[in-house]
Scaffold this motif. Structure first.
Motif, PDB file in Angstrom:
ATOM      1  N   PRO A 238       0.837  -1.211   0.000  1.00  0.00           N
ATOM      2  CA  PRO A 238       0.000   0.000   0.000  1.00  0.00           C
ATOM      3  C   PRO A 238       0.866   1.253   0.000  1.00  0.00           C
ATOM      4  O   PRO A 238       1.896   1.307   0.683  1.00  0.00           O
ATOM      5  CB  PRO A 238      -0.792  -0.125   1.316  1.00  0.00           C
ATOM      6  N   SER A 240       0.445   3.978   1.413  1.00  0.00           N
ATOM      7  CA  SER A 240       0.480   4.650   2.713  1.00  0.00           C
ATOM      8  C   SER A 240       1.289   3.886   3.758  1.00  0.00           C
ATOM      9  O   SER A 240       1.459   4.372   4.876  1.00  0.00           O
ATOM     10  CB  SER A 240      -0.949   4.832   3.233  1.00  0.00           C
ATOM     11  N   ASP A 262      -2.576   2.059  -4.732  1.00  0.00           N
ATOM     12  CA  ASP A 262      -3.295   3.096  -3.997  1.00  0.00           C
ATOM     13  C   ASP A 262      -4.428   2.476  -3.190  1.00  0.00           C
ATOM     14  O   ASP A 262      -4.520   1.243  -3.069  1.00  0.00           O
ATOM     15  CB  ASP A 262      -3.819   4.170  -4.957  1.00  0.00           C
ATOM     16  N   GLU A 263      -5.306   3.316  -2.654  1.00  0.00           N
ATOM     17  CA  GLU A 263      -6.397   2.805  -1.796  1.00  0.00           C
ATOM     18  C   GLU A 263      -7.379   1.934  -2.565  1.00  0.00           C
ATOM     19  O   GLU A 263      -8.141   1.165  -1.959  1.00  0.00           O
ATOM     20  CB  GLU A 263      -7.136   3.970  -1.128  1.00  0.00           C
TER      21      GLU A 263
END
Length: 474
Positions: A238, A240, A262-263
């Protein structure tokens, strides 16, 4: 640094091997030699650009960065301005953050623009993320529009995250393609990454589902489906995710590269092993520096910056030392009657402190590598307590004999022996439990554990030794 004719001759005639060959056993196998550095500085002193370029040409970008970090600011300024047009992006990416801004300000706009355009997107992000806004804008303005957008998007991710670490240049193809289609596609592309290890297979929604190594790709017939030569153990990261966890995953699962999503699980970039290992190395370095209470200091930091990093923890240490002194003050009467206690007292505290540091170092490293977890923490604590008991008993016998022989008092030997056992057991427990508790409280154990462990071993050591002395000797 002394510069003489012999030095200059070596710099002019030396090969690449000469540049990196150590002069004596004190220098590392890949360190810059003193003669080479002296020759380079002589070329700077004489304003001989042609000679400087000739001397610098055999050097790797990392060695040039080391050179710039090792010399003083005056020589660095003159070298950069003289070398100017030869400066490239790889050197900038290798430079320590503490002098990177200084070098940027020394480069002419044209040279800086050319250097930045040569860098991969992940290197550009690493390069600009900690710069002041005017300098960031100057760097971004030097990029082409597509590269600028890519870097700006990466900067929207949290600091020290996979999104900041990844490079945007990826090789992704549909999962139903054949080897021949993939090879033709790569040959036609003009913007392939300089280095890559996998071809990423994606579905119609740009979600990565597998990857194939270049080795298997080139060794397979053109009609082979890419889906048939994919690698096992495929993982996505991910955007993040913390970069420390990314580095752990690369090390734990022996990854070479991994796509970043990404998300919505769509492909946005890729992280390669070289970047992951840099992070792992930085994590190790950070832990070592924090264990010593010096923050993230560098040899190139200014005096004021170094003071800001070190003074707070020295102040904390002063406070804990005062606490230990208060414990000693409770037994002033006992110490005044038995001066030998003042002689032997530091031994108990010192042995406990060293034992605690040993346990602490092992525990902090185990937490960082995720080897110390809730499932085995009590087993590790019991082990450290038993090790402390065994060490304490062994050294208690030694100190008991020393106390008897040195001061002729068997009771004093008994007191220091008992205090040694108590403090060594407590040191083993504190060295393991304190970092675990701090980790649970979301406090960096590498940063704060040392002070607490030292305080515990000092206080317990003094209290056990002087308290037992008050009971036994008075």
């Amino acid at each position: 640094m002394e510069r003489n004719d012999a030095d200059i001759g070596h710099g002019q005639e030396g090969s690449d091997q000469d540049v990196l060959e150590p002069l004596d056993e004190e220098e590392g196998a890949y360190a810059l030699t003193r003669k080479t550095v002296a020759a380079i500085l002589f070329a700077v002193d004489t304003d001989d650009r042609e000679q400087l370029v000739e001397l610098m040409e055999p050097l790797h970008a990392a060695d040039i960065a080391d050179l710039l970090e090792q010399i003083n600011a005056f020589d660095r300024r003159r070298l950069v301005r003289l070398y100017d047009k030869e400066f490239d992006g790889e050197i900038l990416s290798e430079l320590d953050e503490s002098i990177r801004e200084e070098v940027i300000m020394l480069l002419s706009p044209d040279v800086l623009s050319d250097a930045v355009r040569e860098m991969d997107s992940d290197d550009v992000v690493d390069f600009v993320e900690y710069l002041e806004e005017p300098q960031q804008e100057a760097i971004l303005d030097a990029l082409e529009d597509s590269d600028r957008v890519a870097v700006q998007q990466a900067l929207t991710y949290p600091e020290e995250s996979a999104g900041r670490l990844m490079q945007r240049e990826v090789v992704a193809v549909p999962d139903m393609w054949t080897v021949g289609q993939a090879i033709d596609f790569m040959r036609q592309r003009e913007d392939l990454p300089e280095q890559f290890y996998h071809v990423i297979l994606v579905d119609p929604r740009m979600k990565p589902i597998a990857h194939a190594t270049l080795g298997k790709l080139m060794a397979s017939p053109r009609e082979t489906l890419l889906a048939d030569i994919t690698e096992p153990g495929f993982r996505t990261i991910p955007a993040s995710q913390d970069e420390g966890d990314v580095a752990y995953a690369f090390n734990q699962y022996h990854l070479i590269s991994a796509p970043v999503v990404d998300e919505n699980d769509r492909l946005v970039g890729v992280i390669t092993i070289d970047d992951a290992m840099i992070v792992l190395d930085e994590e190790h370095e950070e832990d070592i520096l924090r264990l010593a209470g010096v923050g993230e200091g560098s040899l190139n930091d200014r005096v004021t910056e170094t003071l800001k990093q070190r003074m707070p923890w020295l102040a904390v240490n002063l406070g804990t030392a005062i606490i230990a002194s208060l414990v000693i003050s409770l037994f002033e009467g006992t110490i005044s009657q038995f001066v030998a206690l003042a002689v032997l007292m530091p031994i108990v505290a010192s042995m406990g402190g060293n034992a605690g540091t040993q346990s602490l170092t092992v525990a902090v490293r185990a937490i960082a590598t995720k080897d110390l977890t809730g499932s085995n923490v009590w087993r590790v604590i019991r082990r450290e307590a038993l090790v402390g008991l065994a060490n304490g008993t062994a050294f208690a016998v030694v100190m008991g004999v020393i106390g008897l022989v040195w001061f002729g008092d068997g009771r004093l030997g008994l007191v220091i022996a008992a205090a040694m056992i108590i403090n060594m057991v407590i040191a083993g427990l504190a060295g393991t439990m304190i970092p675990v508790v701090l980790e649970k409280l979301k406090v960096d154990p590498a940063l704060a554990s040392g002070t607490f462990v030292t305080t515990v071993t000092d206080v317990v050591g003094f209290f056990a030794f002087l308290g037992l002395a008050a009971l036994v000797l008075l």
